[in-house]
Design an enzyme around this catalytic site. Structure first.
Site, mmCIF file in Angstrom:
data_model
loop_
_atom_site.group_PDB
_atom_site.id
_atom_site.type_symbol
_atom_site.label_atom_id
_atom_site.label_comp_id
_atom_site.label_asym_id
_atom_site.label_seq_id
_atom_site.Cartn_x
_atom_site.Cartn_y
_atom_site.Cartn_z
ATOM 1 N N ARG A 53 46.841 -57.275 14.549
ATOM 2 C CA ARG A 53 45.870 -56.458 15.286
ATOM 3 C C ARG A 53 46.543 -56.014 16.576
ATOM 4 N NH1 ARG A 53 46.502 -59.253 19.169
ATOM 5 N NH2 ARG A 53 44.831 -58.083 20.176
ATOM 6 N N GLY A 54 45.809 -55.206 17.355
ATOM 7 C CA GLY A 54 46.421 -54.584 18.528
ATOM 8 C C GLY A 54 46.994 -53.240 18.090
ATOM 9 N N ARG A 90 41.284 -49.261 9.892
ATOM 10 C CA ARG A 90 40.691 -49.412 11.226
ATOM 11 C C ARG A 90 40.736 -48.036 11.896
ATOM 12 N NH1 ARG A 90 42.051 -54.442 14.828
ATOM 13 N NH2 ARG A 90 39.940 -53.968 15.538
ATOM 14 N N ASP A 242 43.441 -48.618 22.882
ATOM 15 C CA ASP A 242 43.589 -48.283 21.455
ATOM 16 C C ASP A 242 43.716 -46.791 21.239
ATOM 17 O OD1 ASP A 242 42.142 -51.024 21.487
ATOM 18 O OD2 ASP A 242 43.071 -50.786 19.521
ATOM 19 N N ASN A 252 39.141 -48.982 24.566
ATOM 20 C CA ASN A 252 39.757 -50.310 24.419
ATOM 21 C C ASN A 252 38.678 -51.280 23.946
ATOM 22 O OD1 ASN A 252 42.112 -52.021 24.724
ATOM 23 N ND2 ASN A 252 41.045 -52.995 26.405
ATOM 24 N N LYS A 253 39.053 -52.513 23.771
ATOM 25 C CA LYS A 253 38.144 -53.538 23.249
ATOM 26 C C LYS A 253 36.802 -53.523 23.969
ATOM 27 C CE LYS A 253 38.671 -55.738 20.504
ATOM 28 N NZ LYS A 253 38.135 -55.408 19.156
HETATM 29 O O1 MRU Z 1 40.516 -55.540 17.787
HETATM 30 P P1 MRU Z 1 41.896 -55.732 18.308
HETATM 31 O O2 MRU Z 1 42.260 -57.159 18.544
HETATM 32 O O3 MRU Z 1 42.921 -55.004 17.482
HETATM 33 O O4 MRU Z 1 41.850 -55.021 19.732
HETATM 34 C C1 MRU Z 1 42.985 -55.001 20.535
HETATM 35 C C2 MRU Z 1 42.783 -54.325 21.825
HETATM 36 O O5 MRU Z 1 41.694 -53.878 22.154
HETATM 37 C C3 MRU Z 1 43.964 -54.118 22.697
HETATM 38 O O6 MRU Z 1 43.623 -54.126 24.047
HETATM 39 C C4 MRU Z 1 44.588 -52.758 22.357
HETATM 40 O O7 MRU Z 1 44.827 -52.653 20.993
HETATM 41 C C5 MRU Z 1 45.844 -52.534 23.094
HETATM 42 S S1 MRU Z 1 47.076 -53.614 22.491
HETATM 43 C C6 MRU Z 1 48.513 -53.455 23.250
#
Ligand code: MRU
Length: 358
Positions: A53-54, A90, A242, A252-253
């Site tokens: 993820r990320g 995703r 993201d 972002n998250k």
């Molecule tokens: O749902 P995830 O764990 O994939 O979300 C990740 C994030 O929101 C990160 O902040 C984002 O992907 C940037 S990662 C360098």
């Protein structure tokens, strides 16, 4: 990054066995398990179920996914179908389509003989580029932390949300990369780590990364940040992204937006570490145009951890028949973002500055 004396990255290609390998992040911090991705469904599962993820890591995994798909069948229609399946895993992180579209742009005039090797070489190169990009973000972000330290001359308190560390990329990370660089420059640091419900990437992943790097950190539940900011316990915030739109809105998250509002109210700088691969130059209004992933309500209604017998188990935390909704991301308007830290430098979150990054 080094974990127990071993240099680990989140994804790599093993030449001798022709296998793509990853760390199964669902098991961290309790277990480090390496998993092979052998088929297109393996890759789709890994992204969708968040073994990886990320945003940057999702992109690199999709690039290897295209190689794995081409190994199964190099027919153009099969590859197109594979790319749609990968993109649908995703929807929010733009790195996924960025990586796949980049591969397609490079293979469109190739004949079948060269295809497989070309895609593998591209994926391997994108993996290396990601490491270089994240390290450059670290060096650029370090300048901001250094400047603040020169003024404050005592521990710099940084708040971060979710996990934008090396586990979210191939190595180094985005938001955590300046922190790793600051640590290597002997700047005293302390990091406030947001829990990041529902999947707890802050508690499970960010804290584990920081502990491995001996960086002092304290875990807080998601609603604490505002209180800390009001009491001068946060010097700056850094998060990842993201997808950032061409006008500088940052997706972002979920929960990032509320932290940015609190930071703005308390005049605390709110930086976003943004590799150019996560900028969507086609979208000009992030709030309206960025697709927000909705995940299973089970992630909200259950919580996972180690029980008293040391087994990883899940418990339900809501009443029977309660209804949950699980938005995975939110969008912070550009006006709440102090600067974007990119691999090409620190830029204003606006159209002109972002366009110059193209
Ligand atoms: O749902 P995830 O764990 O994939 O979300 C990740 C994030 O929101 C990160 O902040 C984002 O992907 C940037 S990662 C360098």
């Amino acid at each position: 990054m080094i974990v127990k004396d071993k240099h680990l990255t989140t994804i790599w290609y093993d030449d001798s066995s022709d296998k793509v390998k990853i760390i199964d992040q669902r098991l961290l911090p309790h277990e480090i398990k390496f998993v092979e991705l052998n088929t297109l469904p393996d890759v789709c599962f890994a992204i969708q179920e968040m073994q990886v993820r990320g945003a940057p890591l999702i992109g690199i995994t999709a690039a290897y996914g295209m190689y794995i798909a081409a190994r199964e069948n190099s027919d153009t229609n099969y590859l197109k179908d594979a790319s749609i399946k990968l993109k649908n895993t995703r929807p929010t992180a733009v790195n996924l389509s960025w990586a796949i579209d980049y591969i397609f742009s490079k293979i469109k005039n190739l004949n079948n003989d060269n295809l497989l090797n070309t895609i593998l070489n591209l994926a391997n190169q994108m993996r290396l580029d990601d490491i270089e990009c994240c390290e450059a973000i670290g060096e650029n972000g370090l300048k901001l932390i250094k400047k603040l330290y020169e003024k404050k001359q005592s521990t710099i308190n940084i708040l971060t949300h979710c996990n934008a560390g090396w586990l979210a990329t191939v190595d180094w990370g985005t938001a955590l990369s300046p922190i790793y660089k600051a640590k290597r420059n002997d700047i005293p640091l302390h990091v406030w780590v947001d829990e990041t419900r529902p999947r707890n990437q802050g508690f499970n992943l960010t804290s584990w990364e920081l502990i491995n790097e001996n960086i002092p950190n304290t875990l807080i539940v998601d609603n604490v940040g505002g209180h800390l900011m009001q009491h001068s316990k946060v010097d700056l915030c850094i998060t990842g992204t993201d997808r950032t739109s061409s006008n500088g809105d940052v997706c972002n998250k979920i929960g990032t937006y509320l932290k940015a509002l609190a930071a703005n109210d308390n005049k605390i700088p709110f930086y976003v570490a943004a590799p150019i691969s996560s900028i969507d130059f086609e979208i000009s209004n992030g709030v309206i145009n960025i697709p927000i992933e909705e995940r299973s309500p089970d992630e909200v209604s259950y919580i996972e951890g180690k029980d008293e017998f040391n087994n990883i188990s899940k418990v339900k935390i809501i009443p029977e028949n309660a209804k949950c909704i699980n938005y995975a991301f939110d969008v912070t308007p550009a006006k709440y973002i102090t600067k974007l830290i990119t691999e090409k430098g620190i830029v204003e979150p606006n159209k002109d500055s972002i366009n110059r990054l193209k």
